[in-house]
Design an enzyme around this catalytic site. Structure first.
Site, short mmCIF file in Angstrom:
data_model
loop_
_atom_site.label_atom_id
_atom_site.label_comp_id
_atom_site.label_asym_id
_atom_site.label_seq_id
_atom_site.Cartn_x
_atom_site.Cartn_y
_atom_site.Cartn_z
N LYS A 115 -28.60 35.07 -24.99
CA LYS A 115 -28.26 36.47 -24.70
C LYS A 115 -27.17 36.57 -23.65
CE LYS A 115 -31.83 38.71 -26.97
NZ LYS A 115 -32.75 39.74 -27.23
N LYS A 197 -31.71 32.61 -37.52
CA LYS A 197 -32.81 33.53 -37.85
C LYS A 197 -32.28 34.93 -38.17
CE LYS A 197 -34.30 35.74 -33.63
NZ LYS A 197 -35.37 36.43 -32.98
N LYS A 200 -32.15 41.47 -35.59
CA LYS A 200 -31.71 42.85 -35.64
C LYS A 200 -30.38 43.06 -34.92
CE LYS A 200 -35.80 44.17 -32.99
NZ LYS A 200 -35.70 43.80 -31.58
P1 ATP Z 1 -32.87 40.43 -31.24
O1 ATP Z 1 -32.10 39.94 -32.40
O2 ATP Z 1 -32.44 41.74 -30.72
O3 ATP Z 1 -33.11 39.38 -30.19
P2 ATP Z 1 -35.25 40.06 -32.77
O4 ATP Z 1 -34.93 40.49 -34.15
O5 ATP Z 1 -35.35 38.61 -32.49
O6 ATP Z 1 -34.30 40.78 -31.77
P3 ATP Z 1 -37.55 40.75 -31.16
O7 ATP Z 1 -37.80 42.12 -30.66
O8 ATP Z 1 -37.08 39.74 -30.18
O9 ATP Z 1 -36.59 40.79 -32.40
O10 ATP Z 1 -38.85 40.19 -31.88
C1 ATP Z 1 -39.98 40.91 -32.24
C2 ATP Z 1 -40.95 39.98 -32.93
O11 ATP Z 1 -40.44 39.62 -34.21
C3 ATP Z 1 -41.18 38.67 -32.19
O12 ATP Z 1 -42.55 38.31 -32.28
C4 ATP Z 1 -40.34 37.69 -32.91
O13 ATP Z 1 -40.82 36.38 -32.80
C5 ATP Z 1 -40.41 38.21 -34.33
N1 ATP Z 1 -39.21 37.86 -35.10
C6 ATP Z 1 -37.97 38.26 -34.84
N2 ATP Z 1 -37.11 37.79 -35.75
C7 ATP Z 1 -37.85 37.06 -36.62
C8 ATP Z 1 -37.55 36.30 -37.79
N3 ATP Z 1 -36.32 36.22 -38.24
N4 ATP Z 1 -38.55 35.68 -38.44
C9 ATP Z 1 -39.82 35.78 -37.99
N5 ATP Z 1 -40.17 36.48 -36.88
C10 ATP Z 1 -39.21 37.10 -36.20
#
Ligand code: ATP
Ligand code: LTN
Length: 334
Positions: A115, A197, A200
């Site tokens: 980040k 991964k 969002k």
């Molecule tokens: P950002 O991209 O803004 O860091 P993010 O998509 O990783 O956000 P978070 O809010 O950090 O989302 O994660 C929310 C939950 O979703 C966490 O438990 C995280 O482990 C899970 N998660 C996020 N992305 C994935 C993914 N691609 N596959 C499985 N689980 C996920």
């Protein structure tokens, strides 16, 4: 333990629009686990401001996320669904835990490194101590189990270390939490770059399926998903794009990857991609309908927000008072 039940805590940030990765990797498991545990599901809006946010947008997204928890099947009468910022104990415990966390530990956190590389113009202290606030979230409720995706494992390990350190000094104050990882779907990858991964905050919107995407968009993104030219319908790391689609299809249809391979063996990738699109649409449609319904019922949502914030506050205060006493803060005069 609360009323003889083990405690579960998890949370999501209200930044960006939720993706299928968030749903399959986290939210879906939350619903499965909710009957078994006393659950706290938090919208971690305090974590969100470690990255600069537009206030009106954050407020709107936080509410939409809370509604989504409910739409996904979490009953707010049975699960404590609330905003982190409504319970002051999170910040108070985080401050105390900051004094029991080493910079060396925080320096190792890969999410901080990622980040701060992404937001080089705003590497603030909150971004750095983000994992300590997360530890406070979990420890405040004496959580036994924390369902998260694989990417959060490192933060969970740090939480356990902080808790163990604190307990060693002051006796059994915190429950040591266990991580809960879903079997399939713990890491959904980007449709455009299956080595990363699905996220969002991805700049390429074709890499992620958003939970609010309409059926045509979902189908288009699935058809465009990057695969390979091997032509073998196999579930293996050498074919990461196909493997990811098999994972998505399997979790959406509730079958194992082996079942999916058996179903599509000998068929073309094109046909499979359409099936993936249909499977995703059938998961998203009811979810979207439920969100639309909830958004119209302001009074219901407001009541749930108020009641659950009070409930969370009650349990949070219990732990916080104990911790404050242990570290030597003076008792309150009643
Ligand atoms: P950002 O991209 O803004 O860091 P993010 O998509 O990783 O956000 P978070 O809010 O950090 O989302 O994660 C929310 C939950 O979703 C966490 O438990 C995280 O482990 C899970 N998660 C996020 N992305 C994935 C993914 N691609 N596959 C499985 N689980 C996920
Ligand atoms: N850091 C997590 C969100 C989060 C969380 C938590 C998850 C904040 N506090 C406590 C589980 C338990 C993330 O980015 N997904």
């Amino acid at each position: 333990m609360i009323d003889g039940k083990k405690v579960l805590f998890s949370g999501m940030q209200a930044t960006g629009s939720l993706t299928l990765g968030n749903y399959l990797g986290a939210l879906k498991n939350w619903v499965t686990l909710s009957g078994e545990y006393e659950c706290f599901y938090c919208v971690v809006d305090m974590h969100s401001i470690t990255i600069r946010q537009d206030p009106a947008t954050l407020r709107k997204r936080a509410r939409a996320l809370l509604a989504l928890y409910i739409a996904a099947g979490l009953d707010p009468k049975k699960n404590c669904i609330y905003y982190q910022s409504h319970v002051s104990g999170h910040a108070e415990l985080a401050w105390i835990l900051n004094c029991y966390t080493y910079m060396g530990e925080l320096n190792r956190m890969t999410q901080f490194k990622d980040k701060s590389a992404k937001h080089a113009d705003n590497i603030n202290a909150g971004l750095y101590t983000y994992p300590v606030l997360m530890a406070a979230d979990i420890l405040l409720y004496q959580a036994d189990v924390v369902p998260v995706g694989v990417d959060q494992m490192q933060h969970l390990e740090l939480t356990r270390n902080i808790a163990e350190r604190f307990n060693k000094l002051y006796g059994d104050v915190f429950t040591i939490p266990e991580v809960y990882l879903g079997k399939v779907g713990a890491k959904i990858m980007s449709l455009q770059d299956p080595t990363r991964k699905m996220s969002k905050s991805d700049e390429n919107p074709n890499g992620s399926i958003y939970l609010m995407d309409d059926p045509d968009t979902v189908m288009r993104k699935c058809k465009k998903a990057v695969t390979d030219s091997e032509g073998c319908f196999c579930y293996r790391p050498e074919q990461p794009g196909l493997k990811n689609l098999i994972d998505i299809y399997s979790v959406c249809t509730g079958q194992t990857p082996a079942d999916t391979v058996a179903e599509f063996e000998g068929k073309g990738y094109g046909e499979f991609k359409v099936a993936v699109g249909e499977a995703v649409i059938s998961v998203l449609k009811p979810l979207q309908a439920e969100v639309a319904k909830l958004e119209k019922d302001k009074a219901y949502l407001d009541a749930a927000i108020k009641e659950n914030a009070e409930k969370a506050q009650y349990y949070a205060t219990k732990t916080l008072r104990k911790v404050q006493r242990k570290v030597g803060f003076p008792d309150r005069i009643r």
